[in-house]
Design an enzyme around this catalytic site. Sequence first.
Site, PDB file in Angstrom:
ATOM      1  N   ILE A 122       0.905  -1.149   0.000  1.00 51.77           N
ATOM      2  CA  ILE A 122       0.000   0.000   0.000  1.00 51.77           C
ATOM      3  C   ILE A 122       0.941   1.194   0.000  1.00 51.77           C
ATOM      4  O   ILE A 122       1.644   1.443   0.971  1.00 51.77           O
ATOM      5  CB  ILE A 122      -0.939   0.012   1.218  1.00 51.77           C
ATOM      6  CG1 ILE A 122      -1.882  -1.196   1.166  1.00 51.77           C
ATOM      7  CG2 ILE A 122      -1.722   1.321   1.262  1.00 51.77           C
ATOM      8  CD1 ILE A 122      -2.835  -1.302   2.337  1.00 51.77           C
ATOM      9  N   PRO A 123       0.996   1.931  -1.119  1.00 50.56           N
ATOM     10  CA  PRO A 123       2.081   2.893  -1.354  1.00 50.56           C
ATOM     11  C   PRO A 123       1.972   4.210  -0.589  1.00 50.56           C
ATOM     12  O   PRO A 123       1.849   5.287  -1.171  1.00 50.56           O
ATOM     13  CB  PRO A 123       1.991   3.111  -2.863  1.00 50.56           C
ATOM     14  CG  PRO A 123       0.538   2.948  -3.171  1.00 50.56           C
ATOM     15  CD  PRO A 123       0.074   1.849  -2.250  1.00 50.56           C
ATOM     16  N   CYS A 124       2.102   4.138   0.727  1.00 52.85           N
ATOM     17  CA  CYS A 124       2.038   5.352   1.542  1.00 52.85           C
ATOM     18  C   CYS A 124       3.234   6.269   1.293  1.00 52.85           C
ATOM     19  O   CYS A 124       3.172   7.465   1.594  1.00 52.85           O
ATOM     20  CB  CYS A 124       1.915   4.998   3.016  1.00 52.85           C
ATOM     21  SG  CYS A 124       3.213   3.925   3.638  1.00 52.85           S
ATOM     22  N   HIS A 125       4.296   5.740   0.703  1.00 54.50           N
ATOM     23  CA  HIS A 125       5.463   6.580   0.387  1.00 54.50           C
ATOM     24  C   HIS A 125       5.128   7.618  -0.677  1.00 54.50           C
ATOM     25  O   HIS A 125       5.867   8.583  -0.845  1.00 54.50           O
ATOM     26  CB  HIS A 125       6.646   5.711  -0.053  1.00 54.50           C
ATOM     27  CG  HIS A 125       6.383   4.889  -1.268  1.00 54.50           C
ATOM     28  ND1 HIS A 125       5.684   3.688  -1.218  1.00 54.50           N
ATOM     29  CD2 HIS A 125       6.698   5.077  -2.577  1.00 54.50           C
ATOM     30  CE1 HIS A 125       5.601   3.190  -2.438  1.00 54.50           C
ATOM     31  NE2 HIS A 125       6.211   4.018  -3.285  1.00 54.50           N
ATOM     32  N   ARG A 126       4.014   7.452  -1.372  1.00 52.57           N
ATOM     33  CA  ARG A 126       3.625   8.394  -2.424  1.00 52.57           C
ATOM     34  C   ARG A 126       2.862   9.602  -1.887  1.00 52.57           C
ATOM     35  O   ARG A 126       2.468  10.468  -2.654  1.00 52.57           O
ATOM     36  CB  ARG A 126       2.778   7.669  -3.473  1.00 52.57           C
ATOM     37  CG  ARG A 126       3.553   6.571  -4.179  1.00 52.57           C
ATOM     38  CD  ARG A 126       2.712   5.837  -5.201  1.00 52.57           C
ATOM     39  NE  ARG A 126       3.476   4.694  -5.709  1.00 52.57           N
ATOM     40  CZ  ARG A 126       2.933   3.568  -6.141  1.00 52.57           C
ATOM     41  NH1 ARG A 126       1.624   3.426  -6.175  1.00 52.57           N
ATOM     42  NH2 ARG A 126       3.707   2.585  -6.554  1.00 52.57           N
TER      43      ARG A 126
END
Length: 154
Positions: A122-126
């Site tokens: 789940i790309p929370c780094h984005r």
Amino acid sequence: MGRRFSRIDTPWGAFLVGWSDRGIFRLYFPGKHPEVELSPPEGIALELGRELREYLQGKGKGFAVPLDLEGTPFQLSVWKELLRVPYGEMVTYGELARRMGKPRAARAVGRAVGANPVPIIIPCHRVIPKSGGIGNFGPGPEWKRKLLELEGVL
């Protein structure tokens, strides 16, 4: 069977994955994981290993492994919306809140993003702050920077 943990070796180091027969429930970054009893990876954990290595080598753009997440209904809705942020794009907390139909909930969205148990998948780094910079990231800002560089947005 219950919940298990397995080590996943990648070009970026050894990750620790928590998994069940239903899906992935936790992902820890190299050097950031607790001491747990390890099981040999199989099934879903093996698939995540393949997908994670492809992603970190710049060959994969997403993940197809099933997830087995626990969270509040609001957290689950934020994590679901995060899955819609495409590879190589960034979004602010406020924009994510607006996309969810909750334009005044940027701080609550930020807390839910910070509670994401499976970063990268789940790309929370984005997600970045409106004020500039790259913002916080549980595993550390150096990891966030590396992931955003990998995706070509930094």
